[in-house]
Scaffold this motif. Structure first.
Motif, short mmCIF file in Angstrom:
data_model
loop_
_atom_site.label_atom_id
_atom_site.label_comp_id
_atom_site.label_asym_id
_atom_site.label_seq_id
_atom_site.Cartn_x
_atom_site.Cartn_y
_atom_site.Cartn_z
N GLU A 22 0.83 -1.21 0.00
CA GLU A 22 0.00 0.00 0.00
C GLU A 22 0.87 1.26 0.00
N GLN A 31 0.49 10.30 -2.49
CA GLN A 31 -0.04 10.43 -1.12
C GLN A 31 1.06 10.26 -0.08
N ASP A 77 -2.93 1.76 11.81
CA ASP A 77 -3.45 3.06 11.38
C ASP A 77 -2.50 4.20 11.77
N LYS A 290 -7.56 -6.99 4.78
CA LYS A 290 -8.66 -6.09 5.17
C LYS A 290 -8.22 -5.17 6.32
N ALA A 293 -6.18 -2.46 4.78
CA ALA A 293 -7.01 -1.52 3.99
C ALA A 293 -7.82 -0.62 4.91
N ASP A 294 -8.40 -1.20 5.98
CA ASP A 294 -9.19 -0.38 6.92
C ASP A 294 -8.30 0.66 7.60
N ARG A 296 -5.51 1.94 6.51
CA ARG A 296 -5.14 2.96 5.50
C ARG A 296 -6.25 3.99 5.36
N ASP A 297 -7.50 3.51 5.24
CA ASP A 297 -8.62 4.44 5.05
C ASP A 297 -8.81 5.32 6.27
N THR A 298 -8.67 4.73 7.46
CA THR A 298 -8.78 5.51 8.69
C THR A 298 -7.74 6.62 8.69
N LEU A 300 -5.96 7.93 6.22
CA LEU A 300 -6.08 8.93 5.13
C LEU A 300 -7.11 10.00 5.49
N ALA A 301 -8.09 9.62 6.32
CA ALA A 301 -9.14 10.59 6.68
C ALA A 301 -8.71 11.54 7.81
#
Ligand code: TPP
Ligand code: MG
Length: 317
Positions: A22, A31, A77, A290, A293-294, A296-298, A300-301
């Protein structure tokens, strides 16, 4: 070792692999800013070493330190957040990829200067010895670091004072763009420990269970006052030195040979021959993917650090 424990080791290796994949992808998308040194291929070293440690033990590592920091237990995260420069990152987004630190799990810091952390490792081990905590320190560094003065100073003193340090040399055959033979006149780097009277071993760094077993023995020695060990773990980085290096200097076929000895495949092979089903192996891989990925999304926000906090924690007065 119980099968459940082996499966957790496999999960951790998958997490490190997906995490780096990632980072690679997001770097290409802009990013992830700045240099990033990836760890795919070397997971068995840090996961094996850290699986042999106990709570209270500490660790230092290099700029190629995402894996070692995660292997110590830093959350996915917050580690992503640091690499993305987010306020919620391990160091508030001010350290970035090469300065991951999570003292709460014993990860005392990644270091961008080759060899700089070997004396710091001695300091952590000396503190543990003086306080009588029984803790050991694991210090990760590359083959190239063994040509740096601090390597020799640190090994000399650690051996003399019988400091509880595990010096883990990740020999991935290259220092930046140079193969070992262009920079180093000996082939077995573990031999350098012998000249300091240190217990010194060369091991297969792609066999995670071997790494764990050897490190457990070395840690036991260190805890009981018998001093440090130098472990040269033979391994290979699947990527170039940093994200801007396509590694054109590698001989044809070398990467392919090492991919056949991918540490994740090797452990899966052991588990399969122990009777673990393909479904379980797939489940562990998918759960790890997963989780990454979770995380990463946390991350990035998360917001960027506040501008007026830019000098906080930068120096002490
Ligand atoms: C003291 C110092 N000299 C040179 C550099 C530039 N440099 C960054 S990484 C690197 C190679 C280190 O190779 P190795 O120790 O084998 O670690 P690897 O990158 O293979 O994990 C060099 C020379 C540096 N960061 N610090
Ligand atoms: Mg190297």
């Amino acid at each position: 070792m119980a099968t459940d424990e082996r499966l957790e080791i496999l999960r951790k290796m998958h997490e490190l692999r997906f995490f780096e994949n990632e980072c690679d992808r997001l770097f290409r998308q802009g990013q992830v800013k700045g240099p990033t040194h990836l760890y795919q291929g070397q997971e068995a070293v840090s996961v094996g070493v850290c699986a042999a440690l106990r709570p209270g033990d500490t660790m230092t590592c290099t700029y190629r330190g995402h894996g070692a920091t995660l292997a110590m237990g830093a959350p996915l995260d917050k580690t992503f957040g640091e690499i993305f420069g987010k306020a919620g990152g391990l160091c508030g987004g001010k350290g970035g990829s090469m300065h991951l630190t999570d003292a709460g799990v014993g990860a005392l810091g990644s270091n961008a200067i080759v060899g700089a952390h070997l004396p710091i490792a001695n300091g952590a081990a000396f503190a543990a010895m003086r306080r009588g905590t029984g803790a050991v320190h694991a210090c990760f560094f590359g083959d190239g670091s063994t040509n740096i003065g601090t390597f020799h100073e640190a090994l000399n003193l650690a051996s003399l004072w019988k400091l509880p340090v595990l010096f883990i040399c990740e020999n991935n055959l290259y220092g930046e763009y140079s193969p070992r033979a262009l920079t180093t006149p000996i082939e077995r780097l573990a031999d350098r420990g012998i000249s300091y009277g240190m217990n010194s071993l060369r091991i297969d760094g792609n066999e995670v269970l071997t790494v764990k077993e050897i490190v457990e023995g070395a840690a036991e020695r260190a805890r009981s006052g018998e001093g440090p060990t130098l472990i040269e773990a033979m391994t290979y980085r699947h990527q170039g030195h940093s994200r801007t290096d396509p590694a054109p200097y590698r001989p044809d076929g070398e990467l392919e040979e090492w991919l056949e000895r991918d540490p994740i495949l090797l452990l899966e092979g052991v588990l399969e021959s122990d009777g673990v089903g393909a479904d379980d192996l797939t489940r562990i891989r998918e759960e790890a993917e997963k989780a990454v990925a979770d995380a990463r999304d946390t991350a990035l926000a998360w917001p960027d650090p506040e501008l007026d906090e830019r000098f906080d924690h930068v120096w002490a007065s």
